[in-house]
Design an enzyme around this catalytic site. Structure first.
Site, PDB file in Angstrom:
ATOM      1  N   CYS A  83       0.820  -1.215   0.068  1.00  0.00           N
ATOM      2  CA  CYS A  83       0.091   0.042   0.031  1.00  0.00           C
ATOM      3  C   CYS A  83       0.894   1.387   0.104  1.00  0.00           C
ATOM      4  O   CYS A  83       0.463   2.256  -0.152  1.00  0.00           O
ATOM      5  CB  CYS A  83      -0.992   0.033   1.144  1.00  0.00           C
ATOM      6  SG  CYS A  83      -1.408  -1.771   1.806  1.00  0.00           S
ATOM      7  N   HIS A 332      -9.405   3.799  -1.184  1.00  0.00           N
ATOM      8  CA  HIS A 332      -8.334   3.229  -1.069  1.00  0.00           C
ATOM      9  C   HIS A 332      -8.037   2.155  -2.014  1.00  0.00           C
ATOM     10  O   HIS A 332      -7.829   0.960  -1.854  1.00  0.00           O
ATOM     11  CB  HIS A 332      -8.266   2.466   0.509  1.00  0.00           C
ATOM     12  CG  HIS A 332      -6.791   2.042   0.672  1.00  0.00           C
ATOM     13  ND1 HIS A 332      -5.583   2.346   0.112  1.00  0.00           N
ATOM     14  CD2 HIS A 332      -6.436   1.024   1.610  1.00  0.00           C
ATOM     15  CE1 HIS A 332      -4.653   1.751   0.756  1.00  0.00           C
ATOM     16  NE2 HIS A 332      -5.035   0.765   1.582  1.00  0.00           N
TER      17      HIS A 332
END
Ligand SMILES: [Zn+2]
Lengths: 385, 134
Positions: A83, A332
């Site tokens: 991420c 996200h």
């Protein structure tokens, strides 16, 4: 070493783009950033991405996107740090421009997640955890964050509901961000009643998966003014690592990688947390916001949640966070997230955030976290006009 | 799970075999060959007692691929008596009775099945410690 500035920014709406492929998303963001910078040529392209192979069956996406964008021949590579891939791509571009190897560099984050089913995406994301010692035992990222949140509550005496201000603030700030996935404010009651996923983490503690792409163009500060009236200086870009598995950390409740990368960034820029006008935090889960605020020095140990309860994370507070919605409400798209944070930070520093605009935004920071803290990228940006 | 990968790690998963650092005495699990405390090479095998206590826990309702049929199940970070933390599932326990600090001990159970004709992967889980006379 050369001073580096952002001369262009571009992004696509975060959401479910069932009609657009990974390469199209990447191209749209790149094209928007190049138009914003008024350039037709770049020297290199760094594509931050985590799961293109696993979720879209396509690796080698540096050249895929470069070719699709009409830039065949250009230097292009994929950068992967879970991420943290988005801001890691900026770090690579920063090294290239600061080191004098390239003049115009596009740094992108792109991810395509919504073509696949939920449990497939959950397993794919779990590849950022320790495969043999976390994922093999049935852990997902939600449950890893749940373990951290439970222990944090136990050690510091908080309840689950005390984390509500992080989610409420993020949703409130996304309302006026046209690129955000959600535009609905949420209430404390909704937070309290939201569905449990992995106790104590509920749906409204968690950020949603999504598709998205965002991009910035870097150039030497010395020539930045030729391309934009509002250059944004990269004052620091720093990456630090920690163990991938939470159980291998010296103290699971302290993000050592977050602290090290923040310290590196502060010392490179000659500033500290008290100088920041805003902080784009990696709020994949509410607990990560608290841990990141503490690691970066905005709150002392165990006080990250208290800072939120006091309202200091909202616009007008001591350190506004997730000013355009954060991961929670902007969405996200994992490998793109770090670049969305930077595009939003630059938007605030350029004074172009519309109704989301903070009153005094000259110096800001973003912290992009890979996994549960194994890679942390800290970036400090400043208005220079 | 691939056969070779499964075979490589049986000692760890069946017996909690880790390492002890010959330089600083640090006990290491999972084995990693370099002591994270003093950075000395640490390849001396050390088998853990399997006793510890719950450091944190969570019950999973939305499982990753391959774990759907076990839902809901409880995972934990366990602080082993010898020092290290370990990530594992809890078993033989009512989820509502789990508490931070609860004494637990290691047992060997099926971790997952790779499909109808696939491999059964065994490994450690933890259950509430059975009280024993001292
Ligand atoms: Zn040692």
């Amino acid at each position: 070493m050369r001073d580096v500035s952002i001369i262009g920014i571009g992004q696509v709406e975060v959401g479910e783009h069932w009609d657009k492929s990974l390469r199209e998303l990447g191209y749209y963001a790149l094209n928007a950033a190049m138009r914003d910078a008024c350039i037709q040529h770049i020297d290199s392209l760094y594509v931050g991405n985590m799961l293109s192979g696993e979720l879209t069956g396509q690796e080698h996406i540096g050249s895929i996107i470069a070719d699709f964008a009409g830039l065949r021949g250009v230097e292009a590579v994929k950068i992967e740090a879970a991420c943290g891939s988005g801001a890691a791509a900026l770090r690579m571009g920063y090294i290239a421009v600061a080191g004098g190897m390239s003049d115009f560099v596009a740094c992108m984050g792109v991810e395509k997640m919504t073509d696949r089913q939920g449990n497939t995406v959950t397993s794919a994301l779990a590849m950022a955890a320790d495969g043999d010692y976390e994922a093999l035992h049935g852990l997902s990222f939600v449950s890893i964050n749940a373990l951290l949140m439970r222990r944090y509550m136990h050690e510091h005496g908080y309840t689950k509901d005390d984390f509500a201000p992080f989610a409420i603030n993020a949703h409130a700030n996304a309302v006026n961000n046209p690129y955000a996935m959600f535009h609905n404010p949420i209430t404390r009651k909704q937070f309290t009643e939201s569905k449990m996923i992995a106790d104590p983490v509920s749906l409204l503690d968690s950020s949603p998966i999504a598709d998205g792409a965002a991009c910035v163009i870097l150039a030497p500060t010395a020539i930045a003014r030729e391309f934009t009236e509002k250059p944004v200086r990269v004052r620091a870009s720093a990456i630090a690592t920690d163990s991938v598995a939470v159980h291998d950390r010296r103290d699971p409740l302290f993000l050592e990688g977050g602290a090290i990368s923040a310290q590196k960034a502060y010392s490179a820029a000659g500033v500290g947390p008290a100088d920041m006008d805003l902080f784009e935090v990696h709020d994949a889960f509410t607990i990560m916001s608290a841990l990141s605020l503490e690691a970066a020095g905005f709150a002392s140990r165990g006080k990250g949640v208290a800072l939120a309860q006091e309202g200091q994370i909202m616009p007008g507070g001591r350190i506004p966070i997730t000013t355009m919605g954060g991961l929670k409400a902007r969405g996200h798209p994992v490998g793109a997230t770090g670049m969305y944070q930077l595009v939003e930070l630059a938007t605030q520093l350029r004074g172009e955030a519309g109704k989301s605009q903070l009153a005094n935004a000259r110096l800001g920071m973003a912290q992009n976290i890979g996994g549960s803290g194994a890679t942390v990228v800290t970036t400090i940006l400043e208005s220079s006009f | 799970m691939e056969v070779a990968r499964f075979w490589r790690t049986t000692g760890q998963r069946y017996q909690l075999t880790g390492e002890i650092c010959p330089n600083c005495g640090n006990k290491i699990f999972p084995p990693r060959d370099v002591c994270p405390t003093c950075e000395h090479e640490a390849k001396t095998a050390y088998t853990f007692s399997g006793k510890g206590e719950v450091y944190s826990y969570s019950t999973i309702h939305a499982a990753p691929e391959g774990f759907e049929k076990y839902v809901p199940y409880t995972v934990a970070l366990v602080r082993l008596q010898e020092g290290p933390l370990i990530t594992a599932q809890l078993t033989d326990v009512d989820t509502h009775e789990v508490k931070v600090g609860m004494p637990v001990e290691m047992v060997t159970r099926v971790l997952r099945e790779d499909g109808e004709r696939g491999m059964l992967v065994y490994g450690y889980k933890f259950r509430p410690a059975v009280a024993s006379p001292r």
